[in-house]
Design a protein around this motif. Structure first.
Motif, PDB file in Angstrom:
ATOM      1  N   LYS A  40      -9.028 -40.489   1.817  1.00  0.00           N
ATOM      2  CA  LYS A  40      -7.769 -39.769   2.049  1.00  0.00           C
ATOM      3  C   LYS A  40      -7.379 -39.894   3.511  1.00  0.00           C
ATOM      4  O   LYS A  40      -8.196 -39.739   4.402  1.00  0.00           O
ATOM      5  CB  LYS A  40      -7.920 -38.292   1.683  1.00  0.00           C
ATOM      6  CG  LYS A  40      -7.963 -38.058   0.218  1.00  0.00           C
ATOM      7  CD  LYS A  40      -7.923 -36.584  -0.089  1.00  0.00           C
ATOM      8  CE  LYS A  40      -7.855 -36.391  -1.574  1.00  0.00           C
ATOM      9  NZ  LYS A  40      -7.659 -35.002  -1.930  1.00  0.00           N
ATOM     10  N   GLY A  41      -6.126 -40.195   3.726  1.00  0.00           N
ATOM     11  CA  GLY A  41      -5.620 -40.391   5.075  1.00  0.00           C
ATOM     12  C   GLY A  41      -5.781 -41.823   5.567  1.00  0.00           C
ATOM     13  O   GLY A  41      -5.268 -42.187   6.611  1.00  0.00           O
ATOM     14  N   THR A  44     -13.043 -39.043   5.873  1.00  0.00           N
ATOM     15  CA  THR A  44     -11.769 -38.362   5.668  1.00  0.00           C
ATOM     16  C   THR A  44     -10.963 -38.470   6.959  1.00  0.00           C
ATOM     17  O   THR A  44     -11.520 -38.409   8.052  1.00  0.00           O
ATOM     18  CB  THR A  44     -11.953 -36.906   5.222  1.00  0.00           C
ATOM     19  OG1 THR A  44     -10.673 -36.359   4.926  1.00  0.00           O
ATOM     20  CG2 THR A  44     -12.633 -36.062   6.278  1.00  0.00           C
ATOM     21  N   GLU A  46      -5.069 -44.660   3.592  1.00  0.00           N
ATOM     22  CA  GLU A  46      -4.422 -45.547   2.621  1.00  0.00           C
ATOM     23  C   GLU A  46      -3.845 -46.807   3.256  1.00  0.00           C
ATOM     24  O   GLU A  46      -3.703 -47.825   2.597  1.00  0.00           O
ATOM     25  CB  GLU A  46      -3.316 -44.807   1.859  1.00  0.00           C
ATOM     26  CG  GLU A  46      -3.814 -43.700   0.957  1.00  0.00           C
ATOM     27  CD  GLU A  46      -4.066 -42.379   1.677  1.00  0.00           C
ATOM     28  OE1 GLU A  46      -3.758 -42.268   2.899  1.00  0.00           O
ATOM     29  OE2 GLU A  46      -4.586 -41.455   1.033  1.00  0.00           O
ATOM     30  N   LYS A  62      -1.296 -46.326  -2.720  1.00  0.00           N
ATOM     31  CA  LYS A  62      -2.108 -45.102  -2.686  1.00  0.00           C
ATOM     32  C   LYS A  62      -3.537 -45.390  -2.244  1.00  0.00           C
ATOM     33  O   LYS A  62      -4.387 -44.519  -2.288  1.00  0.00           O
ATOM     34  CB  LYS A  62      -2.120 -44.450  -4.067  1.00  0.00           C
ATOM     35  CG  LYS A  62      -0.762 -43.958  -4.492  1.00  0.00           C
ATOM     36  CD  LYS A  62      -0.826 -43.315  -5.863  1.00  0.00           C
ATOM     37  CE  LYS A  62       0.560 -42.843  -6.290  1.00  0.00           C
ATOM     38  NZ  LYS A  62       0.521 -42.186  -7.593  1.00  0.00           N
ATOM     39  N   GLU A 107      -7.696 -36.847   7.240  1.00  0.00           N
ATOM     40  CA  GLU A 107      -6.540 -35.942   7.140  1.00  0.00           C
ATOM     41  C   GLU A 107      -6.459 -35.036   8.332  1.00  0.00           C
ATOM     42  O   GLU A 107      -7.389 -34.706   8.953  1.00  0.00           O
ATOM     43  CB  GLU A 107      -6.629 -35.087   5.865  1.00  0.00           C
ATOM     44  CG  GLU A 107      -6.495 -35.945   4.635  1.00  0.00           C
ATOM     45  CD  GLU A 107      -6.465 -35.113   3.384  1.00  0.00           C
ATOM     46  OE1 GLU A 107      -5.401 -35.105   2.759  1.00  0.00           O
ATOM     47  OE2 GLU A 107      -7.479 -34.495   3.055  1.00  0.00           O
TER      48      GLU A 107
END
Length: 139
Positions: free
Chosen positions: A85-86, A137, A88, A63, A139
Motif C-alpha cells: 500500500k502506498g 507500507t 503502487e 492498483k 502510507e
C-alpha cells in the motif's frame, strides 16, 4: 540445439519488448512482459528442462497488481502479487538469487536504485512455490 536457439530467440524478443526505464506501467496493456529470466535444470539433462519466471502487467496494474508465471519443464504455475500500500507506482523488478532455482521479485522506489525484495518464486524438483517474503507500507 533447437531448444537453445528457441530459448535464445525468446530471450531476445523479451528483451526487445521490455518497457524502457521511466515507463508508467499502469498505461501498458495487460500481459505486457516486464521481466523474464530462466535457468537450466542441471538435474534433468535428458529433457533439456528450464525453470523460468515471467513478470507481466495485469488489468489491475494501476492498483499495483502484477501477474507472475513460472514454469519447470511442463509444470506451469501462475499467480498475482500486489505491491505494498502506498507503493503502487513503484517499478517491480526480477532478480536471480544465489540459491538454485530461486528468483526474487522486488521493486525500486522512485529515483532510487536500491532493490527491495518482496516476493519469492522458487522451485525444487518440479514443485513451484511463490510467497511474500517481506512486508512494507508507505502510507
Amino acid at each position: 540445439m533447437k531448444y537453445r536457439l528457441l530459448i535464445a530467440a525468446c530471450a531476445f524478443v523479451a528483451a526487445c519488448n521490455t518497457p524502457k526505464q521511466g515507463t508508467d506501467f499502469a498505461t501498458l496493456p495487460a500481459n505486457t512482459l516486464l521481466a523474464a529470466d530462466s535457468v537450466k535444470v542441471e538435474e534433468d539433462s535428458l529433457n533439456n528442462t528450464y525453470f523460468s519466471v515471467k513478470l507481466q502487467t495485469s488489468d489491475k496494474t494501476a492498483k499495483g497488481i502484477y501477474n507472475v508465471m513460472a514454469t519447470w519443464g511442463g509444470n506451469i504455475a501462475d499467480s498475482k502479487f500486489t505491491l505494498p500500500k502506498g507503493g503502487e507506482k513503484f517499478k517491480p523488478a526480477l532478480h536471480r538469487e544465489t540459491a538454485p532455482y530461486s528468483f526474487m521479485i522486488g521493486f525500486h522506489m522512485e529515483d532510487d536504485t536500491t532493490f527491495y525484495p518482496y516476493y519469492q518464486v522458487k522451485a525444487e524438483q518440479g514443485t513451484i512455490k511463490m510467497n511474500y517474503v517481506k512486508s512494507y507500507t508507505f502510507e
